[in-house]
Enzyme design. Structure first.
Site: not given
Length: 357
Positions: A46, A140
């Site tokens: 990320d 995610t």
């Protein structure tokens, strides 16, 4: 700088971010994943993805100020106080940029450079000027599990999304209509992009290939439609809406904005995003996807049929839920949505009345 030049920069930034995410995914370590203060998961990918996109935009758009609205900031990264994690992210970013010939001789990056690049994503957006909107790793949880995820980047100009790029590293190149998103490993990895008035295209993420123009499904019978929803707790109103339309197939569950990409090329006809409780929707979760669908001939609205408003800052201004579909199916879908919301509200009123008595 023209939109074509900006689109080219965005494609390069997103492709390199996808390259970094793939490297992380190959050997995901326990120390690569942790929970943020809001209990949502985050990974080194990320942060690395956000840093890469930030740095590439800065380098490619040298004469343009870069205002970036993005999901992550270095505050969460600094909280874990792990130098080894920051060092890993820095190496991932350096290696990813070095893999591109045009950046091979660039000045060496430090950890501070990476933190600063991440924090460039603190812009608030808004109705004036130009703002890039980034979802560095959308989905995610899916990324961690080795399932679908996406990297989405869009450009907002005077409150309107004018171009979008989305990498879907786990999405098959061939259309997945009717085969539940399964494909041979060597044929996986898509880069979608679209800009106002120019349509939506897809090409391979991993090999040089000519872009192919995509369009939404031509199905006009709601009963033959299939619909996407997220991997979350089941939302009863989704089933109510589907039943009213006569949809018999179970929903196709996919993480992230990949649902937008799949719908843009006809893998399905409806994407519903309602929640059990009212909650804000971050603009980065929808900006790139919305223009990719609309330029492929689809429609993206809220539950009242209004276009999504990205001009109010980091959160969408919308009513009740998000509806993504084809132009042919939109009128009947919105009717089903209105009827379902009304029934839900009546049931809630009845339940509240019973409690009082």
């Amino acid at each position: 700088m023209s939109y074509d030049e900006m689109l080219s920069a965005a494609k390069k930034a997103v492709s390199l971010a996808a390259r970094l995410s793939n490297e992380v995914r190959k050997s995901l370590l326990v120390t690569d994943v942790w929970n943020k203060s809001d209990d949502s998961p985050v990974t080194v990918a990320d942060y690395g993805s956000q840093a890469v996109v930030s740095l590439v935009l800065e380098r490619e758009l040298q004469n343009e100020p870069v205002s970036l609205v993005a999901e992550e900031d270095s505050g969460e990264l600094r909280k874990i106080a792990a130098e080894t994690v920051l060092a890993r992210i820095t190496e991932l970013v350096k290696d990813t940029l070095a893999s591109d010939e045009s950046y091979a001789i660039a000045s060496p990056l430090t950890s501070d450079d990476v933190l600063n690049a991440i924090d460039r994503g603190k812009s608030e957006g808004g109705p004036k000027g130009r703002h890039w909107i980034l979802d560095p790793i959308g989905g995610t949880r899916g990324f961690i599990r080795g399932e679908q995820y996406a990297i989405g980047l869009a450009l907002l100009v005077e409150g309107k999304v004018v171009l979008g790029v989305m990498a879907c590293p786990k999405l098959p190149l061939a259309s997945t209509a009717g085969n539940a998103l399964k494909s041979l490993p060597e044929k996986v990895g898509c880069l979608f992009y679209g800009s106002v008035g120019n349509g939506t295209y897809v090409q391979s993420l991993s090999v040089d290939s000519l872009p192919v123009k995509v369009e939404v499904s031509s199905i006009d019978d709601p009963a033959k439609a299939s619909f996407f929803e997220s991997y979350h707790t089941p939302v009863p109103i989704h089933n109510t809406i589907a039943t009213k339309l006569g949809i018999k197939e179970s929903p196709i569950k996919i993480n992230s904005q990949t649902k937008y990409a799949a719908l843009s090329r006809g893998d399905g006809e409806v994407y519903l995003r309602f929640t059990r409780k009212a909650r804000p929707e971050s603009i980065w979760n929808h900006a790139a996807g919305s223009i990719i669908v609309s330029e492929a001939g689809g429609k993206v609205t809220d539950a009242a049929g209004n276009p999504l408003d990205f001009s109010k800052g980091k959160y969408l201004d919308y009513k009740r839920g998000i509806v993504v579909t084809t132009q042919k199916l939109l009128p009947r879908l919105l009717t089903a949505v209105r009827e379902s919301i009304k029934e839900e509200e009546e049931e809630e009123e009845k339940a509240a009345s019973l409690k009082l008595h």
